[in-house]
Design a protein around this motif. Structure first.
Motif, PDB file in Angstrom:
ATOM      1  N   ARG A 113      38.182  10.162  25.531  1.00  0.00           N
ATOM      2  CA  ARG A 113      36.756  10.328  25.800  1.00  0.00           C
ATOM      3  C   ARG A 113      35.983   9.213  25.113  1.00  0.00           C
ATOM      4  N   LYS A 114      35.063   8.566  25.862  1.00  0.00           N
ATOM      5  CA  LYS A 114      34.259   7.484  25.305  1.00  0.00           C
ATOM      6  C   LYS A 114      32.784   7.765  25.592  1.00  0.00           C
ATOM      7  N   ALA A 115      31.936   7.394  24.665  1.00  0.00           N
ATOM      8  CA  ALA A 115      30.498   7.522  24.866  1.00  0.00           C
ATOM      9  C   ALA A 115      29.817   6.310  24.256  1.00  0.00           C
ATOM     10  N   SER A 116      28.714   5.909  24.879  1.00  0.00           N
ATOM     11  CA  SER A 116      27.965   4.768  24.363  1.00  0.00           C
ATOM     12  C   SER A 116      26.491   4.891  24.738  1.00  0.00           C
ATOM     13  N   ASN A 156      35.443  10.911  35.380  1.00  0.00           N
ATOM     14  CA  ASN A 156      34.308  11.707  34.877  1.00  0.00           C
ATOM     15  C   ASN A 156      33.240  10.845  34.206  1.00  0.00           C
ATOM     16  N   TYR A 157      32.857   9.769  34.872  1.00  0.00           N
ATOM     17  CA  TYR A 157      31.883   8.808  34.333  1.00  0.00           C
ATOM     18  C   TYR A 157      30.480   9.297  34.662  1.00  0.00           C
ATOM     19  N   SER A 158      29.663   9.474  33.643  1.00  0.00           N
ATOM     20  CA  SER A 158      28.273   9.894  33.805  1.00  0.00           C
ATOM     21  C   SER A 158      27.381   9.017  32.954  1.00  0.00           C
ATOM     22  N   MET A 174      33.228  -1.688  43.266  1.00  0.00           N
ATOM     23  CA  MET A 174      33.047  -1.341  41.854  1.00  0.00           C
ATOM     24  C   MET A 174      33.700   0.008  41.563  1.00  0.00           C
ATOM     25  N   VAL A 175      33.492   0.964  42.446  1.00  0.00           N
ATOM     26  CA  VAL A 175      34.122   2.281  42.294  1.00  0.00           C
ATOM     27  C   VAL A 175      35.642   2.132  42.282  1.00  0.00           C
ATOM     28  N   SER A 176      36.159   1.329  43.190  1.00  0.00           N
ATOM     29  CA  SER A 176      37.599   1.109  43.274  1.00  0.00           C
ATOM     30  C   SER A 176      38.148   0.531  41.974  1.00  0.00           C
ATOM     31  N   GLU A 177      37.467  -0.468  41.431  1.00  0.00           N
ATOM     32  CA  GLU A 177      37.934  -1.086  40.177  1.00  0.00           C
ATOM     33  C   GLU A 177      37.821  -0.116  39.002  1.00  0.00           C
ATOM     34  N   LEU A 178      36.758   0.658  38.951  1.00  0.00           N
ATOM     35  CA  LEU A 178      36.624   1.641  37.869  1.00  0.00           C
ATOM     36  C   LEU A 178      37.811   2.607  37.887  1.00  0.00           C
TER      37      LEU A 178
END
Length: 104
Positions: free
Chosen positions: A3-6, A40-42, A29-33
């Motif tokens: 889990r990462k947050a910034s 679960n990127y928000s 961009m979605v594909s590379e992510l």
């Protein structure tokens, strides 16, 4: 999963455009992510200050670090530069947060 947050910063006059660009995020961009292990990127906005709180889960730090070198990411950063606080390489000014509590 890791889990990462910034915290990042969007210019106040750019809130609507920032949201619009993320609503219309480029398929490459979605594909590379996803290819680089993002799940679960928000991103959340604090409107008074322009602070963005980003949270995502990644598969590995090494895989995630490679994301910054992709053509899609480089183009995305450059396109977002007018809207955000960025470094000379167009990467967003970002402060990594340390996790102090987690409830599964």
């Amino acid at each position: 999963m890791i889990r990462k947050a910034s915290i990042m910063y969007v210019k106040k006059e750019a809130y609507k455009e920032y949201k619009k660009r993320h609503d219309d995020i480029w398929p490459e961009m979605v594909s590379e992510l996803k290819k680089h292990g993002a799940h679960n990127y928000s991103i959340f906005l604090e409107e008074k200050t322009g602070q963005l709180f980003a949270y995502l889960e990644i598969e590995s730090e090494e895989k995630w670090a490679q994301m910054a070198q992709t053509e899609a990411c480089q183009k995305w950063w450059k396109s977002m530069d007018p809207l955000m606080e960025t470094h000379e390489d167009y990467s967003p000014v970002s402060i990594d947060l340390q996790e102090v509590f987690y409830l599964a």
